[in-house]
Design an enzyme around this catalytic site. Structure first.
Site, PDB file in Angstrom:
ATOM      1  N   GLU A   1       0.614  -1.096   0.005  1.00 51.28           N
ATOM      2  CA  GLU A   1      -0.186  -0.026  -0.041  1.00 51.28           C
ATOM      3  C   GLU A   1       0.934   1.406  -0.023  1.00 51.28           C
ATOM      4  OE1 GLU A   1      -3.506   0.682   0.193  1.00 51.28           O
ATOM      5  OE2 GLU A   1      -3.730  -1.691  -0.103  1.00 51.28           O
TER       6      GLU A   1
ATOM      7  N   CYS B   1      -3.332 -13.305  -0.908  1.00 51.87           N
ATOM      8  CA  CYS B   1      -3.683 -11.959  -0.880  1.00 51.87           C
ATOM      9  C   CYS B   1      -3.368 -11.291  -1.994  1.00 51.87           C
ATOM     10  CB  CYS B   1      -3.145 -11.402   0.244  1.00 51.87           C
ATOM     11  SG  CYS B   1      -3.416  -9.544   0.424  1.00 51.87           S
TER      12      CYS B   1
END
Length: 269
Positions: A152, A184
């Site tokens: 992120e 993920c």
């Protein structure tokens, strides 16, 4: 034909790796993406909180009358989807089934590694489904809570990233797995570093890519493809800052997304 859009959501930016693959597999489809950037990550939350967030995300996407919803989030797919899949009148697809299907066909020594958020690993859903295919499979799982923050914040291939990858994957590599599920949708952005550490003998399973293949088969079988592309084919929604999503999201998608992002108050859903 079915000209409704495909809805996709994730806890943040990671689900865009699945969207990129869906765009490749289904170039004529309209896609609505929601990234819950104000509440990322989901993987460290309690199951009750994950259930709450997942239901809200689905309710938001349903305001667009979508034909299918893809949960491009390993945590929500594992910890929430089995409990809420029958609550809504729209098909909901998670990333686990397709990734497991690919992994059990890829492994030659029946040793499969799974990495994911703490919520995903705690659910035990990957091991459960792998064992349902073949009870002799050996499954080695590892929670990697630092991976999502790294992605992120754009730390895809740095010295810090390499240190954390080694810390998390040392035990799994030592077990001799020949297949590793990236559990993920953030993790494909770390695929280069993970591949370098695990070696050429280990097949990496990209859960986002596998769910895109599954979705194509589903729409093929139901003859539910789109035959009319909307003027705004791809629309993106977030629950926090737009500018950072546009900047990093373009890297995830390998295309610019400037001006196509809107911020919403997800708590209303």
């Amino acid at each position: 034909m079915n000209n409704k859009s495909i809805g996709v959501f994730d806890s943040g930016l990671g689900g865009l790796t699945a969207v990129k693959q869906i765009m490749r597999e289904l170039p004529n489809e309209n896609i609505i993406y929601f990234g819950d950037t104000g509440r990322v990550p989901y993987g460290t939350r309690s199951r009750d909180t994950i259930l709450k967030y997942t239901r809200g995300d689905i309710r938001f996407l349903k305001t667009f009358d979508v034909k299918v919803i893809v949960i491009a989030c390993g945590t929500a797919s594992s910890a929430a989807l089995p409990m809420i899949k029958d609550e809504f009148d729209v098909p909901i697809v998670g990333v686990i089934d397709a990734a497991v299907y690919a992994a059990v066909r890829a492994t030659k020594n029946k040793k499969i590694g799974v990495i994911g958020t703490p919520g995903t690993i705690k659910s035990g859903e990957y091991e459960k489904q792998i064992k349902e295919y073949d009870s002799d499979m050996q499954v080695y799982e590892r929670a990697c809570p630092m991976f999502v923050p790294l992605v992120e914040n754009g730390y895809f291939d740095t010295p810090v990233t390499k240190i954390i990858v080694e810390e998390y994957l040392e035990e799994i590599r030592a077990q001799g797995v020949d297949t590793l599920i990236l559990g993920c949708t953030h993790y494909p952005l770390l695929e280069k570093v993970i591949h370098e550490y695990m070696g050429d003998g280990v097949t990496l399973i990209n859960s986002g890519a596998e769910v895109a293949k599954y979705l194509k088969k589903k729409l093929d079988g139901e003859m539910a493809h789109n035959d009319r592309i909307d003027e705004h084919q791809y629309r993106y929604y977030v629950s926090d800052d737009i500018s950072s999503f546009e900047e990093l999201g373009g890297i995830f998608l390998e295309r610019e997304i400037n001006g196509q992002v809107n911020k919403i108050d997800i708590e209303q859903y």
